[in-house]
Design a protein around this motif. Structure first.
Motif, PDB file in Angstrom:
ATOM      1  N   LEU A 155       0.857  -1.178   0.000  1.00 10.63           N
ATOM      2  CA  LEU A 155       0.000   0.000   0.000  1.00 10.63           C
ATOM      3  C   LEU A 155       0.875   1.203   0.000  1.00 10.63           C
ATOM      4  O   LEU A 155       0.480   2.282  -0.302  1.00 10.63           O
TER       5      LEU A 155
ATOM      6  N   LEU B 223       1.021   1.865   4.336  1.00 13.57           N
ATOM      7  CA  LEU B 223      -0.210   1.947   5.096  1.00 13.57           C
ATOM      8  C   LEU B 223       0.066   2.594   6.435  1.00 13.57           C
ATOM      9  O   LEU B 223      -0.781   3.231   7.005  1.00 13.57           O
TER      10      LEU B 223
ATOM     11  N   HIS C 150     -11.782   6.194   7.946  1.00 15.41           N
ATOM     12  CA  HIS C 150     -10.611   6.061   7.082  1.00 15.41           C
ATOM     13  C   HIS C 150      -9.917   4.723   7.330  1.00 15.41           C
ATOM     14  O   HIS C 150      -9.522   4.037   6.383  1.00 15.41           O
TER      15      HIS C 150
ATOM     16  N   MET D 251      -9.275   1.710   4.662  1.00 14.72           N
ATOM     17  CA  MET D 251      -7.942   1.158   4.411  1.00 14.72           C
ATOM     18  C   MET D 251      -7.938  -0.363   4.642  1.00 14.72           C
ATOM     19  O   MET D 251      -7.302  -1.101   3.903  1.00 14.72           O
TER      20      MET D 251
ATOM     21  N   HIS E  35      -9.286  -1.970   1.637  1.00 19.69           N
ATOM     22  CA  HIS E  35      -8.289  -1.971   0.560  1.00 19.69           C
ATOM     23  C   HIS E  35      -7.209  -3.018   0.811  1.00 19.69           C
ATOM     24  O   HIS E  35      -6.726  -3.651  -0.130  1.00 19.69           O
TER      25      HIS E  35
ATOM     26  N   ALA F  40      -4.710   2.169  -4.158  1.00 22.00           N
ATOM     27  CA  ALA F  40      -4.341   2.518  -2.786  1.00 22.00           C
ATOM     28  C   ALA F  40      -3.568   3.830  -2.740  1.00 22.00           C
ATOM     29  O   ALA F  40      -3.780   4.661  -1.867  1.00 22.00           O
TER      30      ALA F  40
ATOM     31  N   ARG G 144      -4.669   7.273  -0.802  1.00 23.75           N
ATOM     32  CA  ARG G 144      -3.799   7.974   0.154  1.00 23.75           C
ATOM     33  C   ARG G 144      -3.653   9.445  -0.220  1.00 23.75           C
ATOM     34  O   ARG G 144      -3.643  10.313   0.634  1.00 23.75           O
TER      35      ARG G 144
END
Length: 128
Positions: free
Chosen positions: A12, A17, A62, A66, A69, A117, A121
């Motif tokens: 990610l 991430l 959020h 994530m 994802h 991803a 972001r």
């Protein structure tokens, strides 16, 4: 299975991430709840997860997004991880380095999830 989660977090992020350096919906929560936590090795993400009951609603949303994802990326990149990085021991950035070294060889579905991803972001940092 654990290897894939580590890789998903790292992939990610050909950006990461680990919400360590990004702005966005979790920035203030991260500064408040994880101020003394050293960056690296997923420590910030772990801290945020441990404090999930204390984070703002916007940050929780959020984090859930994530998480979704990551699941999609895990599925899309599973074969790539096994093909290119099966012998790599997770930790100290080894998996991320391996995936970056093979980024041109990754499957179309894995590349697509990585791109998605990254875009997510970017939007989070801009506050969208």
């Amino acid at each position: 299975m654990g290897r894939l989660i580590v890789v998903c977090a790292l992939v990610l992020g050909f950006g990461s991430l680990s919400m360590a350096h990004e702005e966005g919906p979790c920035a203030k929560d991260r500064e408040t709840l994880c101020a003394g936590v050293e960056h690296g090795g997923g420590a910030i993400a772990k801290c945020m997860k441990e404090n999930k009951d204390k984070v703002s609603g916007e940050c929780k949303a959020h984090m859930e997004k994530m998480k979704g994802h990551m699941k999609e990326m895990k599925e899309a990149c599973h074969d790539d991880v096994e093909k290119f990085c099966a012998d790599v021991k997770p930790g100290k950035g080894h998996m991320m380095k391996c995936m970056k070294e093979h980024k041109e060889e990754l499957s179309a579905s894995c590349k697509e999830e990585v791109a998605s991803a990254k875009e997510m972001r970017k939007k989070a940092r801009k506050g969208h």
